[in-house]
Design a protein around this motif. Structure first.
Motif, short mmCIF file in Angstrom:
data_model
loop_
_atom_site.label_atom_id
_atom_site.label_comp_id
_atom_site.label_asym_id
_atom_site.label_seq_id
_atom_site.Cartn_x
_atom_site.Cartn_y
_atom_site.Cartn_z
N ASP A 1 -43.50 74.62 0.42
CA ASP A 1 -43.24 75.03 -0.94
C ASP A 1 -41.90 74.47 -1.41
N VAL A 2 -41.65 74.56 -2.72
CA VAL A 2 -40.39 74.07 -3.27
C VAL A 2 -40.05 74.89 -4.50
N SER A 3 -38.76 75.16 -4.65
CA SER A 3 -38.23 75.82 -5.84
C SER A 3 -37.29 74.84 -6.52
N LEU A 4 -37.48 74.65 -7.85
CA LEU A 4 -36.70 73.64 -8.58
C LEU A 4 -36.11 74.24 -9.84
N VAL A 5 -34.90 73.78 -10.19
CA VAL A 5 -34.30 74.05 -11.49
C VAL A 5 -33.84 72.71 -12.06
N ALA A 6 -34.16 72.47 -13.35
CA ALA A 6 -33.94 71.15 -13.94
C ALA A 6 -33.36 71.29 -15.34
N HIS A 7 -32.36 70.44 -15.62
CA HIS A 7 -31.71 70.41 -16.94
C HIS A 7 -31.87 69.02 -17.54
N ARG A 8 -32.48 68.96 -18.73
CA ARG A 8 -32.61 67.70 -19.47
C ARG A 8 -31.37 67.46 -20.31
N ALA A 9 -30.90 66.24 -20.30
CA ALA A 9 -29.72 65.86 -21.10
C ALA A 9 -29.94 66.22 -22.56
N GLY A 10 -28.87 66.72 -23.19
CA GLY A 10 -28.92 67.02 -24.61
C GLY A 10 -29.49 68.37 -24.95
N ARG A 11 -29.90 69.14 -23.96
CA ARG A 11 -30.45 70.46 -24.22
C ARG A 11 -29.50 71.52 -23.67
N ASP A 12 -29.64 72.75 -24.13
CA ASP A 12 -28.74 73.81 -23.68
C ASP A 12 -29.43 74.80 -22.77
N ASP A 13 -30.60 74.41 -22.21
CA ASP A 13 -31.31 75.32 -21.33
C ASP A 13 -31.63 74.63 -20.01
N VAL A 14 -32.21 75.40 -19.10
CA VAL A 14 -32.63 74.91 -17.79
C VAL A 14 -34.04 75.44 -17.55
N GLN A 15 -34.89 74.60 -16.98
CA GLN A 15 -36.25 75.00 -16.67
C GLN A 15 -36.40 75.22 -15.16
N GLU A 16 -37.16 76.24 -14.80
CA GLU A 16 -37.52 76.45 -13.41
C GLU A 16 -38.94 75.96 -13.19
N ILE A 17 -39.18 75.33 -12.07
CA ILE A 17 -40.52 74.94 -11.66
C ILE A 17 -40.83 75.68 -10.37
N CYS A 18 -41.90 76.46 -10.42
CA CYS A 18 -42.29 77.25 -9.25
C CYS A 18 -43.31 76.48 -8.43
N GLY A 19 -42.85 75.94 -7.31
CA GLY A 19 -43.73 75.30 -6.35
C GLY A 19 -44.01 76.22 -5.18
N GLN A 20 -44.08 77.53 -5.46
CA GLN A 20 -44.44 78.52 -4.44
C GLN A 20 -45.91 78.89 -4.65
N GLY A 21 -46.77 78.45 -3.74
CA GLY A 21 -48.18 78.76 -3.86
C GLY A 21 -48.48 80.21 -3.55
N PRO A 22 -49.59 80.72 -4.09
CA PRO A 22 -49.96 82.13 -3.87
C PRO A 22 -50.73 82.33 -2.58
N MET A 23 -50.91 83.59 -2.25
CA MET A 23 -51.75 83.94 -1.11
C MET A 23 -53.22 83.72 -1.44
N PRO A 24 -54.06 83.52 -0.43
CA PRO A 24 -55.49 83.30 -0.67
C PRO A 24 -56.15 84.52 -1.32
N GLN A 25 -57.27 84.28 -1.99
CA GLN A 25 -58.03 85.38 -2.58
C GLN A 25 -58.59 86.32 -1.52
N ALA A 26 -58.79 85.81 -0.32
CA ALA A 26 -59.31 86.65 0.77
C ALA A 26 -58.23 87.47 1.45
N ALA A 27 -56.96 87.24 1.09
CA ALA A 27 -55.85 87.94 1.74
C ALA A 27 -55.62 89.28 1.04
N SER A 28 -55.75 90.35 1.77
CA SER A 28 -55.52 91.68 1.24
C SER A 28 -54.99 92.57 2.36
N ILE A 29 -54.45 93.71 1.98
CA ILE A 29 -53.97 94.66 2.98
C ILE A 29 -55.13 95.10 3.87
#
Length: 599
Positions: free
Chosen positions: A60-88
């Motif tokens: 997995d990967v967690s990213l934060v990115a700032h584009r030149a000329g903007r006043d904000d930062v974007q997060e990209i979530c590269g954290q995949g979820p658990m399988p649909q078959a995964a339950s307590i």
């Protein structure tokens, strides 16, 4: 403090990562006309090849990115979820009260490839072939094997030979365990990259369409099919001491897409600090800043007993809130605005006393009752072999009494245009899951961080993201790009990087000096990784800590544990000088192979 190297300055671009080959690959992209985001993607794929004990395409990967000329930062979530078959209930039927830290059961959807592709497609400028070329070259032609990787392979070789044959095919290609410094190749991984690239280029001549085709091929094409076939082929030995099959399917991969959103942030003086959201531990950094804003840190002095005590006590409060309130926002209402609000912070700050607090003390935002589940217990008896001891520990590091724990990777890049990015890739490491022999990489095991109890923000649910420790940081200064930074270190990332940041903005150290001061942390909060260890009252500091400071901390009730000098963390940072005239970078001397480059 070590005799300091210089803080690096340049005019074209700045890079710092946890491996010199990744840093040099990123710089080649920058000098070839690519931007910071292109460079980060190239470095990220090289890290998958040269640090396979710490990350891979199945992680997995967690990213934060700032584009030149903007006043904000974007997060990209590269954290995949658990399988649909995964339950307590599914784990209960297996007789488990916790998710094991190794094997196939804790596998999530691999998020790293999708996260890097999203960054390249929406923020980058170069073609997939350009950014994949360095990784393909190192996987195909070889690279000098790190001592840590060689140690991992030699320790795990019996497991690879006897239980995880795909890992044997991937890491024992020359028979005996490879030596540190020897040329190591992963031709199967090179072929996986090449096949992804060939499929993408066959789909279209358009840059963005090729990147989208590569994503589709990974999550719905041959990679997903190979993963699905591997998981269906039979059970594998895991941390339980038994052989279990995985729950992940091709359908789980096909339905997932990485998300992009505005990153949470908080002002700190003239700075605005941006972190990934509460699907990670990232907002802990912001909560710590909010608490510390009410103290005169400069008056205390960097490295003083007052400073260390105040830092650690504020960390305990913020991390206690992490334990009670953070989780996947798509499944739980995380009261982040309140946790970062002034009224709540004022009440929490008043709890910092003169003595060390020895208990977790989560707050009650909006009057809600906090809940921290009891720590999971080990489902089986104590391990009867060194190999099972390794499998029972969910971190990627090989257990050695004299070795400081470090894990994960970091990439930071800034370019002459004003773009900045920080990424923390991890997971899919060789120790914790069997490699898929036909692809040349293993799956991740982030699911181990979830609770098998109902009603907690990080409780296991089908399709839910486990809360990750991956926590890169971006900082704007008066609205202009300033710093990107990160470090390996699991749950301790936002302690070590906070110290770095304050060194630079409160105490006036340059970036390189800021990576070289004495590092410390608290181990009071349960670790996210099996066996979820915690040690109330323990404050760990490098032995360079002043002896008078150590004694003063002990008088305040801290159990101070000294570890070898320069052994905690591997800060990597890139950014801009305060006047914006130059890019700059630095890399911690810890671990010896983190590397900064400027040109």
């Amino acid at each position: 403090m070590l005799p300091s190297k210089p803080e690096l300055h340049g005019s074209v671009g700045a890079v710092a990562s946890t491996h010199w080959l990744a840093s040099s690959a990123a710089m080649r992209i920058l000098t070839s006309g690519g931007n910071a985001f292109d460079a980060a993607v190239a470095a990220g794929f090289v890290l998958q090849v040269v640090e396979p004990h710490f990350n891979g395409p199945g992680g997995d990967v967690s990213l934060v990115a700032h584009r030149a000329g903007r006043d904000d930062v974007q997060e990209i979530c590269g954290q995949g979820p658990m399988p649909q078959a995964a339950s307590i209930d599914a784990f209960g039927r297996l007789g488990l009260s916790s998710i094991p830290g190794s094997g196939l059961l804790p596998a999530c959807v691999p998020g790293a490839f999708g996260g890097w592709m999203r960054l390249l497609r929406e923020f980058g400028t170069m073609r997939l072939a350009d950014v994949l070329a360095p990784a393909i070259g190192y996987a195909e032609k070889g690279f000098p094997l790190l001592p840590e990787t060689a140690l991992a392979i030699s320790t795990l070789a019996p497991l690879f030979r006897d239980e995880w044959p795909g890992s044997g095919e991937t890491y024992l290609t020359s028979g005996p365990s490879p030596a540190a410094g020897s040329r190591f190749r992963n031709p199967t991984l090179a072929q996986t990259y090449q096949r992804l690239l060939k499929t993408a280029e066959s789909a279209s001549s358009d840059r963005e369409a090729q990147i989208e085709a590569a994503h589709h091929t990974f999550y719905q094409g041959f990679v997903a099919q190979e993963i699905s076939d591997f998981l269906a082929s039979g059970p594998m030995l895991d941390a339980t001491g038994r052989r279990n099959s995985g729950l992940l399917t091709g359908e789980d991969l096909a339905r997932w897409e990485p998300t992009v959103a505005t990153a949470p942030s908080r002002a700190y003086g003239p700075y605005r600090v941006f972190k990934p959201g509460p699907w990670s531990q990232g907002p802990v950094f912001l909560q710590q800043l909010a608490l510390l804003e009410g103290f005169d840190l400069r008056e205390m002095g960097q490295g003083s007993a007052d400073y260390l005590h105040t830092m650690v006590e504020c960390t305990k409060l913020a991390m206690s809130d992490r334990e009670a309130w953070y989780g996947d926002p798509a499944f739980t209402d995380v009261p982040l605005d309140t946790l970062l609000g002034e009224d709540y912070t004022l009440r929490r700050r008043a709890m910092v006393g003169d003595s060390a607090a020895l208990a977790l003390r989560p707050g009650a935002p909006d009057g809600r009752t906090p809940f921290i589940p009891p720590l999971p217990t080990q489902d089986d008896a104590e391990p009867d072999s060194e190999l099972m001891s390794q499998l029972r520990n969910g971190l990627p590091t090989i257990l050695r009494a004299t070795t400081a724990k470090a894990d994960t990777c970091t990439v930071t890049v800034a370019d002459r245009h004003g773009n900045m990015v920080a990424a923390t890739p991890s997971g899919g490491w060789m120790k914790s899951s069997p490699a898929i022999g036909s692809l040349g990489f293993p799956l991740g095991t982030r699911g181990q961080s979830m609770y098998l109890v109902e009603g907690h923000p990080n409780s296991l649910e089908p399709g839910k993201r486990p809360r990750t420790t991956l926590s890169p940081t971006l900082v704007l200064r008066e609205g202009r790009p300033f710093l990107a930074f990160g470090t390996p270190g699991g749950d301790r990332q936002d302690q070590w990087t906070l110290q770095f940041f304050l060194n630079a903005v409160e105490f006036g150290l340059d970036l390189q000096q800021s990576t070289e001061t004495t590092v410390f942390h608290t181990d009071q909060v349960p670790a996210s990784f099996t066996p979820h260890a915690y040690r109330p009252g323990v404050l760990v500091a490098e032995e360079t800590c002043d002896p008078e400071t150590v004694e003063a901390l002990r008088r305040r009730g801290h159990e101070v544990e000294l570890v070898p000098a320069y052994s905690l963390g591997r800060i990597c940072t890139a950014g801009f000088t305060p006047d914006g005239e130059f890019v700059r970078a630095a890399a911690s001397p810890r671990g010896r192979h983190a590397y900064a480059v400027c040109t």
